[in-house]
Design a protein around this motif. Structure first.
Motif, PDB file in Angstrom:
ATOM      1  N   ASN A  71      32.960 -50.078 -70.390  1.00 22.49           N
ATOM      2  CA  ASN A  71      31.580 -49.702 -70.071  1.00 22.49           C
ATOM      3  C   ASN A  71      31.390 -49.660 -68.568  1.00 22.49           C
ATOM      4  O   ASN A  71      31.721 -50.620 -67.866  1.00 22.49           O
ATOM      5  CB  ASN A  71      30.601 -50.702 -70.689  1.00 22.49           C
ATOM      6  CG  ASN A  71      29.193 -50.526 -70.137  1.00 22.49           C
ATOM      7  OD1 ASN A  71      28.819 -51.204 -69.177  1.00 22.49           O
ATOM      8  ND2 ASN A  71      28.423 -49.627 -70.707  1.00 22.49           N
TER       9      ASN A  71
ATOM     10  N   SER B 251      18.477 -49.719 -75.240  1.00 26.34           N
ATOM     11  CA  SER B 251      19.279 -48.661 -75.864  1.00 26.34           C
ATOM     12  C   SER B 251      20.708 -48.677 -75.357  1.00 26.34           C
ATOM     13  O   SER B 251      21.657 -48.485 -76.133  1.00 26.34           O
ATOM     14  CB  SER B 251      18.641 -47.294 -75.601  1.00 26.34           C
ATOM     15  OG  SER B 251      18.560 -47.032 -74.209  1.00 26.34           O
ATOM     16  N   GLY B 252      20.899 -48.916 -74.063  1.00 26.75           N
ATOM     17  CA  GLY B 252      22.252 -48.946 -73.514  1.00 26.75           C
ATOM     18  C   GLY B 252      23.055 -50.122 -74.021  1.00 26.75           C
ATOM     19  O   GLY B 252      24.245 -49.995 -74.327  1.00 26.75           O
TER      20      GLY B 252
ATOM     21  N   SER C  87      24.018 -49.459 -77.489  1.00 25.38           N
ATOM     22  CA  SER C  87      25.027 -48.404 -77.591  1.00 25.38           C
ATOM     23  C   SER C  87      26.431 -48.917 -77.340  1.00 25.38           C
ATOM     24  O   SER C  87      27.394 -48.433 -77.949  1.00 25.38           O
ATOM     25  CB  SER C  87      24.713 -47.258 -76.627  1.00 25.38           C
ATOM     26  OG  SER C  87      25.100 -47.562 -75.301  1.00 25.38           O
TER      27      SER C  87
ATOM     28  N   GLY D   5      26.672 -46.417 -71.297  1.00 27.77           N
ATOM     29  CA  GLY D   5      25.342 -46.957 -71.509  1.00 27.77           C
ATOM     30  C   GLY D   5      24.909 -47.902 -70.396  1.00 27.77           C
ATOM     31  O   GLY D   5      25.712 -48.655 -69.854  1.00 27.77           O
TER      32      GLY D   5
ATOM     33  N   ALA E 125      27.509 -50.461 -80.488  1.00 27.90           N
ATOM     34  CA  ALA E 125      27.743 -49.386 -81.457  1.00 27.90           C
ATOM     35  C   ALA E 125      29.029 -48.632 -81.159  1.00 27.90           C
ATOM     36  O   ALA E 125      29.751 -48.230 -82.085  1.00 27.90           O
ATOM     37  CB  ALA E 125      26.556 -48.428 -81.460  1.00 27.90           C
ATOM     38  N   THR E 126      29.334 -48.437 -79.872  1.00 28.87           N
ATOM     39  CA  THR E 126      30.577 -47.751 -79.497  1.00 28.87           C
ATOM     40  C   THR E 126      31.789 -48.512 -80.013  1.00 28.87           C
ATOM     41  O   THR E 126      32.736 -47.921 -80.545  1.00 28.87           O
ATOM     42  CB  THR E 126      30.658 -47.588 -77.971  1.00 28.87           C
ATOM     43  OG1 THR E 126      29.599 -46.739 -77.529  1.00 28.87           O
ATOM     44  CG2 THR E 126      31.992 -46.978 -77.551  1.00 28.87           C
TER      45      THR E 126
ATOM     46  N   ASP F  24      32.345 -45.972 -72.347  1.00 23.20           N
ATOM     47  CA  ASP F  24      30.940 -46.038 -72.718  1.00 23.20           C
ATOM     48  C   ASP F  24      30.115 -46.015 -71.443  1.00 23.20           C
ATOM     49  O   ASP F  24      30.377 -46.789 -70.523  1.00 23.20           O
ATOM     50  CB  ASP F  24      30.642 -47.318 -73.507  1.00 23.20           C
ATOM     51  CG  ASP F  24      29.163 -47.441 -73.856  1.00 23.20           C
ATOM     52  OD1 ASP F  24      28.751 -46.873 -74.886  1.00 23.20           O
ATOM     53  OD2 ASP F  24      28.423 -48.074 -73.082  1.00 23.20           O
TER      54      ASP F  24
END
Length: 303
Positions: free
Chosen positions: A37, A78-79, A82, A72, A85-86, A70
């Motif tokens: 990330n 939301s980031g 995410s 985010g 979720a990734t 990623d």
């Protein structure tokens, strides 16, 4: 390598450069599948670019590992959601979260603008809280479904947060807050199979090159580079593995080949009068207690 993290899925925030990149590569070398990330911002948080995260992914893949990028913003709901979720979408699970992302906006307190305060608190402190919250919600759900995880969280504090650092009031406050967050998370999440620890690293990165200009230069060829980010990563990998079972709620300093267990606030000398004191009596008692106490460590940069 030993394969210490074989089959584990690891998220590293701020992994496009510096310590985060070193951690991502070290986890991959031990068999982990890594979510890299990074927003690709500048040292002060300005701008963004997808390149740094993707470059680390390509490095890991070139060495035979598995990784995805990623982008985010982990300081947003939301980031942060995410990035979890990734991991789940790409690899089907999440085992370890390394909160590492951050930047600096250094000023003396009288010159520190509110925006610079807010930006640094946001990326460091909120940027630790939100990924931790979303990862913890996932692990709690796993535990309730009968799949108790062996999850690990490694937060990134700093000596500035433990001792203070002149010109870094915003950064020191955020990093001290991360220690408090670590202690609370370790206490709350242990029931779900989650261990939470923090590190206070010292290494040569974009964030530190201005602070330690001249004293953190790379050594000559063949010499041990004590300030290389890669020196911190072995401890982070161990803390992110199942090998550290039972270790939680602790803070470690890591620099070069040195690891130190940091011992935080705990009761020192005390005196109980059994009744309310006058201000003069309270002052006399405080001075007496201070005379028998350990002096605090020096604030970084203080003269």
């Amino acid at each position: 390598m030993s394969g210490m993290c074989s089959e584990r899925v690891v998220v590293v925030t701020g992994a496009g450069r510096g310590l985060g990149r070193a951690h991502a590569l070290a986890f991959a070398a031990e068999g982990a599948r890594v979510v890299v990330n990074d927003l690709g911002v500048g040292p002060d948080g300005a701008g963004s670019a997808a390149g740094p995260a993707q470059q680390v992914v390509e490095e890991i893949r070139a060495l035979g590992g598995q990784a995805v990028a990623d982008g985010g913003d982990i300081a947003t709901t939301s980031g942060a959601a995410s990035v979890v979720a990734t991991a789940l979408d790409a690899f089907g699970r999440l085992d370890t979260l390394v909160n590492n992302a951050g930047f600096l906006r250094d000023r003396m307190l009288v010159n520190l603008e509110e925006d610079d305060w807010d930006a640094v608190i946001r990326v460091h402190l909120k940027g630790h809280f939100l990924p931790l919250k979303h990862a913890a919600a996932h692990w709690r759900a796993e535990d309730r479904a009968g799949r108790t995880p062996r999850a690990r969280v490694i937060n990134t504090s700093s000596g500035a947060g433990l001792l203070g650092s002149v010109g870094q009031g915003n950064y020191a406050a955020a990093k001290a807050g991360i220690v408090g967050l670590t202690l609370v998370a370790a206490a709350e999440l242990g029931r779900y199979g989650v261990q939470v620890n923090a590190i206070a690293p010292a290494a040569r990165t974009r964030m530190t090159e201005r602070i330690f200009a001249g004293s953190m230069a790379a050594p000559g060829e063949g010499a041990f580079d004590g300030m290389a980010p890669e020196n911190v990563s072995p401890l982070v990998v161990w803390l992110g593995s199942t090998a550290c079972a039972g270790v939680t709620g602790r803070v470690f300093e890591a620099e070069a080949g040195r690891i130190t267990v940091m011992e935080g606030w705990r009761p020192g000398p005390t005196a109980d009068a059994g009744t309310r004191r006058t201000p003069s009596e309270a002052g006399a008692a405080a001075l007496g207690l201070l005379a028998g106490s350990e002096p605090p460590g020096a604030v970084y940069g203080a003269r």
